[in-house]
Scaffold this motif. Structure first.
Motif, PDB file in Angstrom:
ATOM      1  N   TYR A   1     -29.451  -8.136  28.425  1.00  0.00           N
ATOM      2  CA  TYR A   1     -28.919  -7.716  29.721  1.00  0.00           C
ATOM      3  C   TYR A   1     -28.477  -6.260  29.676  1.00  0.00           C
ATOM      4  O   TYR A   1     -27.740  -5.850  28.784  1.00  0.00           O
ATOM      5  CB  TYR A   1     -27.738  -8.601  30.125  1.00  0.00           C
ATOM      6  N   GLY A   2     -28.911  -5.483  30.641  1.00  0.00           N
ATOM      7  CA  GLY A   2     -28.536  -4.075  30.699  1.00  0.00           C
ATOM      8  C   GLY A   2     -29.406  -3.185  29.848  1.00  0.00           C
ATOM      9  O   GLY A   2     -29.210  -1.978  29.808  1.00  0.00           O
ATOM     10  N   GLY A   3     -30.387  -3.790  29.159  1.00  0.00           N
ATOM     11  CA  GLY A   3     -31.255  -3.011  28.291  1.00  0.00           C
ATOM     12  C   GLY A   3     -32.615  -2.798  28.912  1.00  0.00           C
ATOM     13  O   GLY A   3     -32.793  -2.910  30.116  1.00  0.00           O
ATOM     14  N   GLY A   4     -33.558  -2.478  28.077  1.00  0.00           N
ATOM     15  CA  GLY A   4     -34.911  -2.235  28.560  1.00  0.00           C
ATOM     16  C   GLY A   4     -35.662  -1.373  27.568  1.00  0.00           C
ATOM     17  O   GLY A   4     -35.105  -0.950  26.548  1.00  0.00           O
ATOM     18  N   PRO A   5     -36.911  -1.097  27.857  1.00  0.00           N
ATOM     19  CA  PRO A   5     -37.732  -0.364  26.886  1.00  0.00           C
ATOM     20  C   PRO A   5     -37.321   1.079  26.667  1.00  0.00           C
ATOM     21  O   PRO A   5     -37.710   1.679  25.672  1.00  0.00           O
ATOM     22  CB  PRO A   5     -39.132  -0.445  27.501  1.00  0.00           C
TER      23      PRO A   5
ATOM     24  N   ASP B   1     -20.514   1.488  27.691  1.00  0.00           N
ATOM     25  CA  ASP B   1     -21.758   2.019  28.258  1.00  0.00           C
ATOM     26  C   ASP B   1     -21.512   3.297  29.048  1.00  0.00           C
ATOM     27  O   ASP B   1     -22.186   3.566  30.050  1.00  0.00           O
ATOM     28  CB  ASP B   1     -22.434   0.963  29.143  1.00  0.00           C
ATOM     29  N   ASP B   2     -20.544   4.089  28.611  1.00  0.00           N
ATOM     30  CA  ASP B   2     -20.218   5.343  29.284  1.00  0.00           C
ATOM     31  C   ASP B   2     -21.355   6.345  29.091  1.00  0.00           C
ATOM     32  O   ASP B   2     -21.764   6.622  27.951  1.00  0.00           O
ATOM     33  CB  ASP B   2     -18.912   5.912  28.714  1.00  0.00           C
ATOM     34  N   VAL B   3     -21.857   6.911  30.178  1.00  0.00           N
ATOM     35  CA  VAL B   3     -23.036   7.771  30.088  1.00  0.00           C
ATOM     36  C   VAL B   3     -22.744   9.075  29.338  1.00  0.00           C
ATOM     37  O   VAL B   3     -23.613   9.609  28.640  1.00  0.00           O
ATOM     38  CB  VAL B   3     -23.638   8.076  31.475  1.00  0.00           C
ATOM     39  N   PHE B   4     -21.528   9.598  29.473  1.00  0.00           N
ATOM     40  CA  PHE B   4     -21.183  10.822  28.748  1.00  0.00           C
ATOM     41  C   PHE B   4     -21.138  10.559  27.247  1.00  0.00           C
ATOM     42  O   PHE B   4     -21.646  11.355  26.452  1.00  0.00           O
ATOM     43  CB  PHE B   4     -19.839  11.378  29.229  1.00  0.00           C
ATOM     44  N   SER B   5     -20.549   9.442  26.860  1.00  0.00           N
ATOM     45  CA  SER B   5     -20.499   9.083  25.439  1.00  0.00           C
ATOM     46  C   SER B   5     -21.895   8.902  24.878  1.00  0.00           C
ATOM     47  O   SER B   5     -22.212   9.365  23.772  1.00  0.00           O
ATOM     48  CB  SER B   5     -19.689   7.794  25.250  1.00  0.00           C
ATOM     49  N   ARG B   6     -22.750   8.253  25.650  1.00  0.00           N
ATOM     50  CA  ARG B   6     -24.125   8.016  25.202  1.00  0.00           C
ATOM     51  C   ARG B   6     -24.868   9.337  25.004  1.00  0.00           C
ATOM     52  O   ARG B   6     -25.489   9.566  23.970  1.00  0.00           O
ATOM     53  CB  ARG B   6     -24.863   7.144  26.230  1.00  0.00           C
ATOM     54  N   SER B   7     -24.779  10.226  25.983  1.00  0.00           N
ATOM     55  CA  SER B   7     -25.500  11.492  25.880  1.00  0.00           C
ATOM     56  C   SER B   7     -24.920  12.383  24.792  1.00  0.00           C
ATOM     57  O   SER B   7     -25.644  13.170  24.176  1.00  0.00           O
ATOM     58  CB  SER B   7     -25.497  12.226  27.228  1.00  0.00           C
ATOM     59  N   THR B   8     -23.616  12.243  24.517  1.00  0.00           N
ATOM     60  CA  THR B   8     -22.992  13.037  23.455  1.00  0.00           C
ATOM     61  C   THR B   8     -23.603  12.703  22.103  1.00  0.00           C
ATOM     62  O   THR B   8     -23.896  13.597  21.298  1.00  0.00           O
ATOM     63  CB  THR B   8     -21.467  12.793  23.428  1.00  0.00           C
ATOM     64  N   VAL B   9     -23.808  11.419  21.835  1.00  0.00           N
ATOM     65  CA  VAL B   9     -24.408  11.011  20.561  1.00  0.00           C
ATOM     66  C   VAL B   9     -25.822  11.578  20.432  1.00  0.00           C
ATOM     67  O   VAL B   9     -26.198  12.125  19.388  1.00  0.00           O
ATOM     68  CB  VAL B   9     -24.427   9.474  20.433  1.00  0.00           C
ATOM     69  N   ILE B  10     -26.619  11.475  21.486  1.00  0.00           N
ATOM     70  CA  ILE B  10     -27.996  11.969  21.430  1.00  0.00           C
ATOM     71  C   ILE B  10     -28.013  13.493  21.365  1.00  0.00           C
ATOM     72  O   ILE B  10     -28.890  14.086  20.716  1.00  0.00           O
ATOM     73  CB  ILE B  10     -28.819  11.453  22.623  1.00  0.00           C
ATOM     74  N   HIS B  11     -27.051  14.142  21.986  1.00  0.00           N
ATOM     75  CA  HIS B  11     -26.944  15.601  21.900  1.00  0.00           C
ATOM     76  C   HIS B  11     -26.714  16.048  20.461  1.00  0.00           C
ATOM     77  O   HIS B  11     -27.357  16.986  19.975  1.00  0.00           O
ATOM     78  CB  HIS B  11     -25.797  16.080  22.795  1.00  0.00           C
ATOM     79  N   GLU B  12     -25.806  15.364  19.776  1.00  0.00           N
ATOM     80  CA  GLU B  12     -25.543  15.728  18.373  1.00  0.00           C
ATOM     81  C   GLU B  12     -26.742  15.392  17.496  1.00  0.00           C
ATOM     82  O   GLU B  12     -27.082  16.136  16.571  1.00  0.00           O
ATOM     83  CB  GLU B  12     -24.277  15.029  17.871  1.00  0.00           C
ATOM     84  N   LEU B  13     -27.407  14.274  17.781  1.00  0.00           N
ATOM     85  CA  LEU B  13     -28.644  13.945  17.076  1.00  0.00           C
ATOM     86  C   LEU B  13     -29.673  15.055  17.279  1.00  0.00           C
ATOM     87  O   LEU B  13     -30.393  15.431  16.341  1.00  0.00           O
ATOM     88  CB  LEU B  13     -29.205  12.615  17.585  1.00  0.00           C
ATOM     89  N   SER B  14     -29.730  15.611  18.472  1.00  0.00           N
ATOM     90  CA  SER B  14     -30.684  16.676  18.772  1.00  0.00           C
ATOM     91  C   SER B  14     -30.431  17.908  17.921  1.00  0.00           C
ATOM     92  O   SER B  14     -31.372  18.546  17.433  1.00  0.00           O
ATOM     93  CB  SER B  14     -30.612  17.032  20.262  1.00  0.00           C
ATOM     94  N   HIS B  15     -29.159  18.264  17.737  1.00  0.00           N
ATOM     95  CA  HIS B  15     -28.839  19.393  16.859  1.00  0.00           C
ATOM     96  C   HIS B  15     -29.353  19.138  15.439  1.00  0.00           C
ATOM     97  O   HIS B  15     -29.868  20.041  14.776  1.00  0.00           O
ATOM     98  CB  HIS B  15     -27.325  19.628  16.809  1.00  0.00           C
ATOM     99  N   ILE B  16     -29.212  17.897  14.992  1.00  0.00           N
ATOM    100  CA  ILE B  16     -29.666  17.542  13.641  1.00  0.00           C
ATOM    101  C   ILE B  16     -31.182  17.622  13.545  1.00  0.00           C
ATOM    102  O   ILE B  16     -31.733  18.217  12.615  1.00  0.00           O
ATOM    103  CB  ILE B  16     -29.160  16.132  13.269  1.00  0.00           C
ATOM    104  N   VAL B  17     -31.861  17.042  14.523  1.00  0.00           N
ATOM    105  CA  VAL B  17     -33.329  17.051  14.538  1.00  0.00           C
ATOM    106  C   VAL B  17     -33.865  18.478  14.565  1.00  0.00           C
ATOM    107  O   VAL B  17     -34.843  18.807  13.892  1.00  0.00           O
ATOM    108  CB  VAL B  17     -33.846  16.250  15.749  1.00  0.00           C
ATOM    109  N   LEU B  18     -33.190  19.341  15.326  1.00  0.00           N
ATOM    110  CA  LEU B  18     -33.631  20.730  15.465  1.00  0.00           C
ATOM    111  C   LEU B  18     -33.134  21.628  14.343  1.00  0.00           C
ATOM    112  O   LEU B  18     -33.431  22.825  14.320  1.00  0.00           O
ATOM    113  CB  LEU B  18     -33.171  21.281  16.825  1.00  0.00           C
ATOM    114  N   ASP B  19     -32.379  21.033  13.412  1.00  0.00           N
ATOM    115  CA  ASP B  19     -31.908  21.765  12.228  1.00  0.00           C
ATOM    116  C   ASP B  19     -31.094  22.993  12.607  1.00  0.00           C
ATOM    117  O   ASP B  19     -31.291  24.087  12.076  1.00  0.00           O
ATOM    118  CB  ASP B  19     -33.099  22.163  11.351  1.00  0.00           C
ATOM    119  N   HIS B  20     -30.148  22.812  13.531  1.00  0.00           N
ATOM    120  CA  HIS B  20     -29.265  23.894  13.939  1.00  0.00           C
ATOM    121  C   HIS B  20     -28.105  24.010  12.958  1.00  0.00           C
ATOM    122  O   HIS B  20     -27.218  23.174  12.943  1.00  0.00           O
ATOM    123  CB  HIS B  20     -28.708  23.641  15.343  1.00  0.00           C
TER     124      HIS B  20
END
Length: 202
Positions: free
Chosen positions: A43-47, A102-121
């Motif tokens: 529930y609340g999920g998806g692909p 399921d806070d959208v800001f919290s969710r995007s914050t995690v992916i934002h930090e992951l992005s810095h890691i992926v981009l090797d900043h």
């Protein structure tokens, strides 16, 4: 680093100078990263909806990163930051707690930090650079924000949605982020604007 503010109104680069990357290249990076990220089941999920708690607790741990929670008094001006050389993500406690609601800001914050890691900043790449005196495509924060959007709202999801609201629900993002994502993809000719008639204010 996840700062507090409106990314869309940003007039000058707010991060450190890094190697330039185009939107097209960031889309390719997102397509490469996304298959390795867990999605929300049931529930609340998806692909398309990423399980951001598991990204923080499990995915990052598998690549050797740990996280530390800090109080609001310690992180007054930002929600999180990453120290790649120490393989550490520092996250504000209330942002971490938001992952369970399921806070959208919290969710995007995690992916934002992951992005810095992926981009090797890494800070060591930016010595001598003057803050704000570079192009957006060379900006670590611009790149991380763009990659966050591409990871959380892939083109396939945008093509399946009929409105920013629907896209935000499908992917677990804010309405504003979904609107901006659709707007940019329409301008790039990747989405048919007729599909979103009445859903956006161009």
């Amino acid at each position: 680093m996840t700062t507090l503010g409106n990314a869309k109104t940003m007039r000058t680069p707010s991060g450190m100078k890094v190697a330039p990357m185009s939107y097209a290249r960031l889309e390719e990076v997102a397509d490469g990263v996304r298959p390795y990220l867990p999605t929300v089941k049931g529930y609340g999920g998806g692909p398309w909806k990423i399980d951001c708690w598991r990204v923080l607790e499990q995915t990052l741990a598998r690549i050797g990163y740990r996280h530390h929670l800090a109080g609001q008094d310690e992180l007054a001006d930002c929600a999180a930051f990453t120290v790649p050389e120490h393989k550490l993500v520092v996250l504000r406690e209330d942002v971490y707690d938001g992952l369970f609601n399921d806070d959208v800001f919290s969710r995007s914050t995690v992916i934002h930090e992951l992005s810095h890691i992926v981009l090797d900043h890494a800070v060591t790449l930016h010595r001598g650079a003057i803050l704000g005196k570079h192009q957006f495509c060379e900006d670590s924060e611009w790149q991380a924000k763009a990659l966050t959007a591409a990871i959380m709202m892939p083109l396939t999801a945008c093509q399946a949605a009929h409105s920013p609201h629907e896209l935000s629900q499908m992917c677990g993002t804010s309405y504003q982020a979904a609107t901006y994502r659709i707007d940019r993809l329409v301008k790039e000719g990747k989405l048919d604007p007729a599909r979103f008639a009445g859903g956006l204010f161009w």
